[in-house]
Design a protein around this motif. Structure first.
Motif, PDB file in Angstrom:
ATOM      1  N   HIS A   1      -2.497   9.943  -2.672  1.00 55.09           N
ATOM      2  CA  HIS A   1      -3.165   9.632  -3.934  1.00 55.09           C
ATOM      3  C   HIS A   1      -4.348   8.684  -3.744  1.00 55.09           C
ATOM      4  O   HIS A   1      -4.781   8.049  -4.710  1.00 55.09           O
ATOM      5  CB  HIS A   1      -2.144   9.061  -4.924  1.00 55.09           C
ATOM      6  CG  HIS A   1      -0.982   9.973  -5.141  1.00 55.09           C
ATOM      7  ND1 HIS A   1      -1.064  11.110  -5.923  1.00 55.09           N
ATOM      8  CD2 HIS A   1       0.276   9.966  -4.623  1.00 55.09           C
ATOM      9  CE1 HIS A   1       0.107  11.736  -5.901  1.00 55.09           C
ATOM     10  NE2 HIS A   1       0.933  11.065  -5.126  1.00 55.09           N
TER      11      HIS A   1
ATOM     12  N   MET B   1       4.658  14.291  -3.084  1.00 54.88           N
ATOM     13  CA  MET B   1       3.996  13.653  -4.222  1.00 54.88           C
ATOM     14  C   MET B   1       4.594  12.279  -4.517  1.00 54.88           C
ATOM     15  O   MET B   1       5.803  12.131  -4.562  1.00 54.88           O
ATOM     16  CB  MET B   1       4.165  14.567  -5.433  1.00 54.88           C
ATOM     17  CG  MET B   1       3.712  13.998  -6.720  1.00 54.88           C
ATOM     18  SD  MET B   1       5.001  14.362  -7.915  1.00 54.88           S
ATOM     19  CE  MET B   1       4.415  13.424  -9.280  1.00 54.88           C
TER      20      MET B   1
ATOM     21  N   GLY C   1      -7.593  12.474  -2.550  1.00 51.96           N
ATOM     22  CA  GLY C   1      -6.412  11.908  -3.201  1.00 51.96           C
ATOM     23  C   GLY C   1      -5.959  12.675  -4.429  1.00 51.96           C
ATOM     24  O   GLY C   1      -5.295  12.116  -5.307  1.00 51.96           O
ATOM     25  N   ILE C   2      -6.293  13.958  -4.482  1.00 54.72           N
ATOM     26  CA  ILE C   2      -5.946  14.784  -5.643  1.00 54.72           C
ATOM     27  C   ILE C   2      -4.962  15.867  -5.208  1.00 54.72           C
ATOM     28  O   ILE C   2      -5.222  16.594  -4.255  1.00 54.72           O
ATOM     29  CB  ILE C   2      -7.211  15.447  -6.234  1.00 54.72           C
ATOM     30  CG1 ILE C   2      -8.190  14.372  -6.704  1.00 54.72           C
ATOM     31  CG2 ILE C   2      -6.844  16.397  -7.372  1.00 54.72           C
ATOM     32  CD1 ILE C   2      -9.563  14.903  -7.043  1.00 54.72           C
TER      33      ILE C   2
ATOM     34  N   ASP D   1      -2.356  17.616 -10.323  1.00 60.12           N
ATOM     35  CA  ASP D   1      -3.207  16.722 -11.110  1.00 60.12           C
ATOM     36  C   ASP D   1      -4.238  17.507 -11.924  1.00 60.12           C
ATOM     37  O   ASP D   1      -4.810  16.978 -12.877  1.00 60.12           O
ATOM     38  CB  ASP D   1      -3.955  15.742 -10.204  1.00 60.12           C
ATOM     39  CG  ASP D   1      -3.026  14.829  -9.430  1.00 60.12           C
ATOM     40  OD1 ASP D   1      -1.918  14.528  -9.921  1.00 60.12           O
ATOM     41  OD2 ASP D   1      -3.409  14.411  -8.321  1.00 60.12           O
TER      42      ASP D   1
END
Length: 188
Positions: A15, A9, A148-149, A153
């Motif tokens: 992302h 991350m 991009g998740i 999130d």
């Protein structure tokens, strides 16, 4: 084949939306073989190309179905259709998941119970997967990576705050961090 480092991350490739694969060539075949080896070494039930630093719309998966039948595959340029998740709080015992890009942690997350994924396989043939339950969770989780998740999130506010505290404590959330299955010890 090689076990590839898995991005943690904060790395920009995790992302950002991944690009479609325009051609299945030897580089793509090698990438997918390496993704299988990395997924198995981690061990994981799925792995998206962005997790190994490649911003392409590819993910691998491996699971055992309700009939103890093993399923293993790759989906290139997937599309995802899903039933809406049931409103309410997720059950921490039944609806928790983890992520190789936020290693060592699990959080409850409500997901759709049924999905249909379409795309192509390594031979360029059309793939259609219609699954529910745990298998649907895997497909949604990996598909999110391509947009991009990260699953963190999507967490509720309290769990999201806890995930952020863990990230700060471990000095994650910055570009360039990764871990290699079989090499790095990531115990908190």
């Amino acid at each position: 084949m090689a076990v590839l480092p898995i991005r943690i991350m904060g790395d920009p490739v995790l992302h950002a939306p991944a690009d479609p694969v325009s051609e299945i060539n030897d580089d793509i075949r090698i990438l997918i073989a390496d993704m299988y080896e990395t997924m198995d070494a981690a061990p994981g039930v799925g792995l998206a190309a962005p997790q190994v630093g490649v911003g392409l719309r590819i993910y691998t998966y491996s699971y055992v179905d309700d009939d103890d039948q093993p399923w293993r595959g790759v989906i290139i340029n997937p599309q995802l259709l899903m039933t809406p998740p049931v409103p309410g709080e997720p059950d921490p015992d039944e609806e928790s998941e983890g992520c190789l890009s936020f290693p060592g942690e699990r959080f409850p997350l409500r997901r759709a119970d049924r999905v249909v994924v379409t795309g192509i396989d390594l031979d360029g043939d059309e793939v259609r997967i219609d699954v529910d339950g745990w298998r649907a969770r895997i497909m949604q989780h990996e598909f999110d990576h391509l947009d991009g998740i990260l699953y963190i999130d999507r967490l509720g506010e309290n769990d999201w705050r806890t995930a952020q505290k863990i990230s700060r404590k471990r000095r994650w959330g910055v570009p360039g961090l990764s871990w290699t299955p079989g090499v790095d010890n990531l115990e908190g």
